[in-house]
Scaffold this motif. Structure first.
Motif, PDB file in Angstrom:
ATOM      1  N   MET A  46       9.289  -3.302  14.121  1.00 26.17           N
ATOM      2  CA  MET A  46       9.261  -1.845  14.100  1.00 26.17           C
ATOM      3  C   MET A  46       9.212  -1.325  12.666  1.00 26.17           C
ATOM      4  SD  MET A  46       9.091  -0.488  17.067  1.00 26.17           S
ATOM      5  CE  MET A  46       9.611   1.185  16.742  1.00 26.17           C
ATOM      6  N   ALA A  47       9.936  -1.989  11.755  1.00 27.56           N
ATOM      7  CA  ALA A  47       9.913  -1.588  10.349  1.00 27.56           C
ATOM      8  C   ALA A  47       8.520  -1.801   9.764  1.00 27.56           C
ATOM      9  CB  ALA A  47      10.953  -2.380   9.570  1.00 27.56           C
ATOM     10  N   GLU A  48       7.890  -2.912  10.127  1.00 28.84           N
ATOM     11  CA  GLU A  48       6.526  -3.178   9.664  1.00 28.84           C
ATOM     12  C   GLU A  48       5.565  -2.121  10.207  1.00 28.84           C
ATOM     13  OE1 GLU A  48       5.494  -7.168  10.773  1.00 28.84           O
ATOM     14  OE2 GLU A  48       7.091  -8.037   9.551  1.00 28.84           O
ATOM     15  N   ALA A  49       5.748  -1.733  11.458  1.00 23.49           N
ATOM     16  CA  ALA A  49       4.901  -0.713  12.064  1.00 23.49           C
ATOM     17  C   ALA A  49       5.077   0.624  11.354  1.00 23.49           C
ATOM     18  CB  ALA A  49       5.218  -0.578  13.554  1.00 23.49           C
ATOM     19  N   GLU A  50       6.290   0.951  10.956  1.00 26.07           N
ATOM     20  CA  GLU A  50       6.538   2.201  10.240  1.00 26.07           C
ATOM     21  C   GLU A  50       5.864   2.197   8.870  1.00 26.07           C
ATOM     22  OE1 GLU A  50       7.828   5.040  11.330  1.00 26.07           O
ATOM     23  OE2 GLU A  50       7.894   4.018  13.257  1.00 26.07           O
ATOM     24  N   GLU A  51       5.850   1.053   8.205  1.00 28.16           N
ATOM     25  CA  GLU A  51       5.155   0.954   6.916  1.00 28.16           C
ATOM     26  C   GLU A  51       3.655   1.179   7.102  1.00 28.16           C
ATOM     27  OE1 GLU A  51       6.311   0.612   3.750  1.00 28.16           O
ATOM     28  OE2 GLU A  51       8.279   0.905   4.666  1.00 28.16           O
TER      29      GLU A  51
ATOM     30  N   LYS B 116      -8.603   0.411  11.347  1.00 31.80           N
ATOM     31  CA  LYS B 116      -8.039  -0.939  11.340  1.00 31.80           C
ATOM     32  C   LYS B 116      -6.519  -0.882  11.328  1.00 31.80           C
ATOM     33  CE  LYS B 116     -11.883  -3.060   8.847  1.00 31.80           C
ATOM     34  NZ  LYS B 116     -12.283  -3.698   7.575  1.00 31.80           N
ATOM     35  N   LEU B 117      -5.973   0.020  10.521  1.00 31.90           N
ATOM     36  CA  LEU B 117      -4.524   0.160  10.457  1.00 31.90           C
ATOM     37  C   LEU B 117      -3.963   0.690  11.768  1.00 31.90           C
ATOM     38  CD1 LEU B 117      -4.028   1.527   6.832  1.00 31.90           C
ATOM     39  CD2 LEU B 117      -3.406  -0.728   7.695  1.00 31.90           C
ATOM     40  N   GLN B 118      -4.686   1.574  12.441  1.00 30.94           N
ATOM     41  CA  GLN B 118      -4.241   2.086  13.744  1.00 30.94           C
ATOM     42  C   GLN B 118      -4.136   0.948  14.753  1.00 30.94           C
ATOM     43  OE1 GLN B 118      -3.003   4.739  14.843  1.00 30.94           O
ATOM     44  NE2 GLN B 118      -3.872   6.549  13.899  1.00 30.94           N
TER      45      GLN B 118
ATOM     46  N   GLU C 155      -0.907   7.574   7.186  1.00 27.22           N
ATOM     47  CA  GLU C 155      -0.690   8.961   6.802  1.00 27.22           C
ATOM     48  C   GLU C 155      -1.249   9.234   5.409  1.00 27.22           C
ATOM     49  OE1 GLU C 155       3.068  11.867   5.925  1.00 27.22           O
ATOM     50  OE2 GLU C 155       3.279  10.370   7.494  1.00 27.22           O
ATOM     51  N   ASN C 156      -1.039   8.305   4.489  1.00 26.78           N
ATOM     52  CA  ASN C 156      -1.560   8.477   3.133  1.00 26.78           C
ATOM     53  C   ASN C 156      -3.080   8.480   3.125  1.00 26.78           C
ATOM     54  OD1 ASN C 156       0.938   8.696   1.916  1.00 26.78           O
ATOM     55  ND2 ASN C 156       1.090   6.519   1.473  1.00 26.78           N
ATOM     56  N   LEU C 157      -3.701   7.656   3.931  1.00 31.08           N
ATOM     57  CA  LEU C 157      -5.152   7.608   3.997  1.00 31.08           C
ATOM     58  C   LEU C 157      -5.738   8.901   4.586  1.00 31.08           C
ATOM     59  CD1 LEU C 157      -5.974   3.965   5.151  1.00 31.08           C
ATOM     60  CD2 LEU C 157      -6.528   5.020   2.972  1.00 31.08           C
ATOM     61  N   THR C 158      -5.084   9.422   5.594  1.00 33.01           N
ATOM     62  CA  THR C 158      -5.605  10.623   6.235  1.00 33.01           C
ATOM     63  C   THR C 158      -5.341  11.863   5.392  1.00 33.01           C
ATOM     64  OG1 THR C 158      -3.583  10.835   7.564  1.00 33.01           O
ATOM     65  CG2 THR C 158      -5.461   9.705   8.559  1.00 33.01           C
ATOM     66  N   LYS C 159      -4.342  11.846   4.518  1.00 35.99           N
ATOM     67  CA  LYS C 159      -4.078  12.958   3.618  1.00 35.99           C
ATOM     68  C   LYS C 159      -5.195  13.129   2.615  1.00 35.99           C
ATOM     69  CE  LYS C 159       0.878  13.505   3.087  1.00 35.99           C
ATOM     70  NZ  LYS C 159       1.993  13.278   2.187  1.00 35.99           N
ATOM     71  N   ASN C 160      -5.648  12.026   2.090  1.00 37.68           N
ATOM     72  CA  ASN C 160      -6.658  12.070   1.009  1.00 37.68           C
ATOM     73  C   ASN C 160      -7.977  12.375   1.539  1.00 37.68           C
ATOM     74  OD1 ASN C 160      -4.663  11.410  -0.758  1.00 37.68           O
ATOM     75  ND2 ASN C 160      -5.059   9.248  -0.665  1.00 37.68           N
TER      76      ASN C 160
ATOM     77  N   ALA D 144       2.332   2.944   9.476  1.00 36.86           N
ATOM     78  CA  ALA D 144       2.177   4.366   9.785  1.00 36.86           C
ATOM     79  C   ALA D 144       2.149   5.198   8.505  1.00 36.86           C
ATOM     80  CB  ALA D 144       3.302   4.832  10.700  1.00 36.86           C
ATOM     81  N   LYS D 145       2.961   4.827   7.527  1.00 39.54           N
ATOM     82  CA  LYS D 145       2.965   5.543   6.253  1.00 39.54           C
ATOM     83  C   LYS D 145       1.627   5.364   5.531  1.00 39.54           C
ATOM     84  CE  LYS D 145       7.930   5.278   5.532  1.00 39.54           C
ATOM     85  NZ  LYS D 145       9.009   4.680   4.747  1.00 39.54           N
ATOM     86  N   LYS D 146       1.067   4.162   5.587  1.00 33.26           N
ATOM     87  CA  LYS D 146      -0.226   3.907   4.964  1.00 33.26           C
ATOM     88  C   LYS D 146      -1.316   4.736   5.638  1.00 33.26           C
ATOM     89  CE  LYS D 146       0.731  -0.819   3.499  1.00 33.26           C
ATOM     90  NZ  LYS D 146       0.375  -2.240   3.683  1.00 33.26           N
TER      91      LYS D 146
END
Length: 56
Positions: free
Chosen positions: A40-45, A13-15, A51-56, A47-49
């Motif tokens: 673009m700033a919203e998109a970067e935020e 969903k985030l993607q 990344e955090n989801l895929t790390k865990n 992207a960080k979410k």
């Protein structure tokens, strides 16, 4: 066909949201650079979410 009713994961969903924000930013960038930078700033935020989801 069997994946027709499969629910999307939070990362999927985030993607989709990330891709949508980038497309909107690109379209707006030709007329309103400030709004495009905000998107673009919203998109970067997002992207960080992702990344955090895929790390865990």
């Amino acid at each position: 066909m069997f994946g027709l009713f499969k629910k999307k994961s939070e990362a999927e969903k985030l993607q989709d949201l990330y891709k949508k924000k980038l497309e909107e930013a690109h379209k707006i960038s030709h007329s309103n650079r400030t709004a495009a930078d905000k998107l673009m700033a919203e998109a970067e935020e997002i992207a960080k979410k992702i990344e955090n989801l895929t790390k865990n």
